[in-house]
Write an enzyme that holds these catalytic residues in place. Structure first.
Site, PDB file in Angstrom:
ATOM      1  N   CYS A  19       0.844  -1.187   0.000  1.00 38.04           N
ATOM      2  CA  CYS A  19       0.000   0.000   0.000  1.00 38.04           C
ATOM      3  C   CYS A  19       0.880   1.238   0.000  1.00 38.04           C
ATOM      4  O   CYS A  19       1.974   1.238   0.571  1.00 38.04           O
ATOM      5  CB  CYS A  19      -0.907  -0.001   1.231  1.00 38.04           C
ATOM      6  SG  CYS A  19      -2.149   1.325   1.200  1.00 38.04           S
ATOM      7  N   CYS A 288     -20.582 -18.950   8.149  1.00 38.16           N
ATOM      8  CA  CYS A 288     -19.769 -18.210   7.177  1.00 38.16           C
ATOM      9  C   CYS A 288     -18.985 -19.200   6.324  1.00 38.16           C
ATOM     10  O   CYS A 288     -19.355 -20.361   6.210  1.00 38.16           O
ATOM     11  CB  CYS A 288     -18.858 -17.203   7.885  1.00 38.16           C
ATOM     12  SG  CYS A 288     -17.710 -17.918   9.078  1.00 38.16           S
ATOM     13  N   ASP A 304     -10.750 -13.276   4.070  1.00 32.47           N
ATOM     14  CA  ASP A 304      -9.826 -12.146   3.988  1.00 32.47           C
ATOM     15  C   ASP A 304      -9.217 -11.811   5.345  1.00 32.47           C
ATOM     16  O   ASP A 304      -8.110 -11.297   5.417  1.00 32.47           O
ATOM     17  CB  ASP A 304     -10.582 -10.930   3.436  1.00 32.47           C
ATOM     18  CG  ASP A 304      -9.659  -9.762   3.166  1.00 32.47           C
ATOM     19  OD1 ASP A 304      -8.545  -9.998   2.660  1.00 32.47           O
ATOM     20  OD2 ASP A 304     -10.041  -8.612   3.452  1.00 32.47           O
ATOM     21  N   CYS A 345     -25.422 -15.889  23.666  1.00 31.05           N
ATOM     22  CA  CYS A 345     -25.790 -15.412  22.333  1.00 31.05           C
ATOM     23  C   CYS A 345     -26.990 -16.165  21.784  1.00 31.05           C
ATOM     24  O   CYS A 345     -27.870 -15.581  21.137  1.00 31.05           O
ATOM     25  CB  CYS A 345     -24.609 -15.547  21.386  1.00 31.05           C
ATOM     26  SG  CYS A 345     -23.172 -14.543  21.829  1.00 31.05           S
ATOM     27  N   CYS A 348     -30.056 -14.628  23.103  1.00 32.53           N
ATOM     28  CA  CYS A 348     -30.137 -13.173  22.982  1.00 32.53           C
ATOM     29  C   CYS A 348     -31.325 -12.762  22.120  1.00 32.53           C
ATOM     30  O   CYS A 348     -31.555 -13.334  21.047  1.00 32.53           O
ATOM     31  CB  CYS A 348     -28.845 -12.633  22.376  1.00 32.53           C
ATOM     32  SG  CYS A 348     -28.821 -10.832  22.192  1.00 32.53           S
TER      33      CYS A 348
END
Length: 397
Positions: A19, A288, A304, A345, A348
């Site tokens: 970069c 995911c 990523d 979670c 939740c």
């Protein structure tokens, strides 16, 4: 190529982690330690193998060709001219290419603008708000703020009618200025598509002093280490979870009062999609593993955010994307998001919107000591609780 075709996305790094800027919170800079100098630019044979693999692994219809970094424009306009021509050569007749590039905008000029407009690129431009907020972290290698250069790049895109989103990080400097940041992007830049990305730089306690100095290898005379998703500490540049929630709530309230139907806010769109059972962003999906990254040499990584040892899945020259995504390691990686969700979670009331957030940020413990709580939990809970009534009303329009 064999393998069942399932929806997936790819981010390719034509210049690797290289970069021209030295943004102090950018841990992607440390990824230069993964490759030698010769491996940091994607050669033409890898581009061809990548694009051929991408088109062969997609069904007919839209196919997104997305470039990221580091800073992808460092690869030069000639590279992208060749890539666009290759995509046109390699796509099947019933496939439509959508070109996407994420950039800091500092290298854009009218020649770039003409090219991006001609080929209907969607550009993601990084802006962290007004100059005083942006320049705190988004600096060049001499430590100088880059806001003026980014504005020039934005003006290039506007002048040539290039479709552009603004990508704004939320960090320790701008976290208390959500309304001011939103109004600046909306009013001063006339941006209509906004994405807010929380900065979370984690590190093990022994490495925190090094992390505080920055991530570019050899920068400022200090040594650095390869950033990995390990540790339960965060740098002082990282967003505070409570402040993150307040930032998003301030944005939402302003958007709801004035901009429904005219400004697209990524966090709102994702929440609305989740309400309707359409999960469009991996961060807030139940599982995911459908978004992978391609490094300059063609190596494919699980995500990523997980370009690090242990997460390499194969190479575009030898392995079909469909096979890599269906592989045992990648399937386990994607399913772990749900399998490792803590009981707090699971119970939740805003799980429908959050789904535990990104695994990279799930390094805290719940109130009862269970691992896997997201660092940003307080912010997510506040935001989704605050917005749920209005979102439900909007979803029924």
């Amino acid at each position: 190529m064999p393998g069942r075709r399932l929806p997936f996305s790819v981010l390719a790094k034509p210049a690797g982690a290289a970069c021209n800027l030295d943004c102090t919170y950018c841990y992607f800079l440390s990824k230069e330690l993964l490759a030698d100098d010769a491996g940091r630019q994607m050669p033409d044979d890898v581009v061809r193998a990548y694009l051929a693999n991408l088109f062969a692994s997609h069904p007919d219809g839209p196919v997104e060709v997305a470039w990221q970094g580091g800073e992808p424009t460092l690869r030069g306009l000639a590279f992208f001219r060749r890539a666009v021509a290759l995509a046109e050569e390699l796509r099947r007749p019933r496939q439509q290419v959508r070109h996407v590039i994420q950039t800091n905008g500092t290298l854009l000029d009218d020649t770039w603008g003409e090219f991006l407009a001609e080929h209907h690129f969607l550009v993601g431009l990084s802006v962290d708000g007004p100059a005083a907020l942006h320049d705190a972290h988004r600096v060049d290698r001499a430590g100088r703020g880059t806001h003026a250069q980014v504005l020039r790049g934005w003006q290039v895109l506007r002048r040539h009618g290039v479709a552009a989103n603004v990508l704004c990080t939320v960090n320790a400097v701008n976290q208390h200025h959500g309304l001011a940041v939103y109004r600046y992007l909306r009013d001063d830049l006339a941006a209509t598509h906004l994405q807010f990305i929380p900065v979370v730089e984690r590190a093990p306690a022994p490495l925190l002093p090094l992390a505080e100095q920055g991530w570019r290898p050899g920068a400022h005379g200090h040594r650095t280490v390869l950033y990995r998703q390990h540790g339960d500490r965060v740098t002082s540049r990282s967003v505070d979870p409570v402040a993150y929630g307040e930032f998003l709530c301030a944005v939402f309230d302003e958007w709801l009062a004035h901009d429904v139907g005219t400004v697209v806010v990524g966090d709102v769109e994702v929440a609305l999609g989740n309400l309707r059972g359409r999960h469009t962003l991996c961060v807030h999906s139940p599982v995911c593993g459908r978004s992978v990254a391609v490094e300059p040499g063609g190596d494919v990584y699980a995500c990523d955010h997980y370009v690090e040892p242990g997460y390499r899945r194969g190479n575009v020259a030898t392995d079909a994307f469909t096979d890599l995504l269906a592989g045992e390691d990648q399937q386990r990686f994607g399913a772990a998001k749900l399998a490792a969700l803590p009981g707090q979670c699971r119970a939740c009331p805003v799980r429908w919107a959050c789904h535990g957030g990104c695994p990279k940020d799930r390094f805290l413990r719940t109130a009862d000591g269970e691992p896997g709580l997201n660092y940003l939990c307080a912010g997510y809970h506040a935001f989704f609780t605050h917005t749920a009534p209005a979102l439900r009303a909007l979803s029924h329009r």
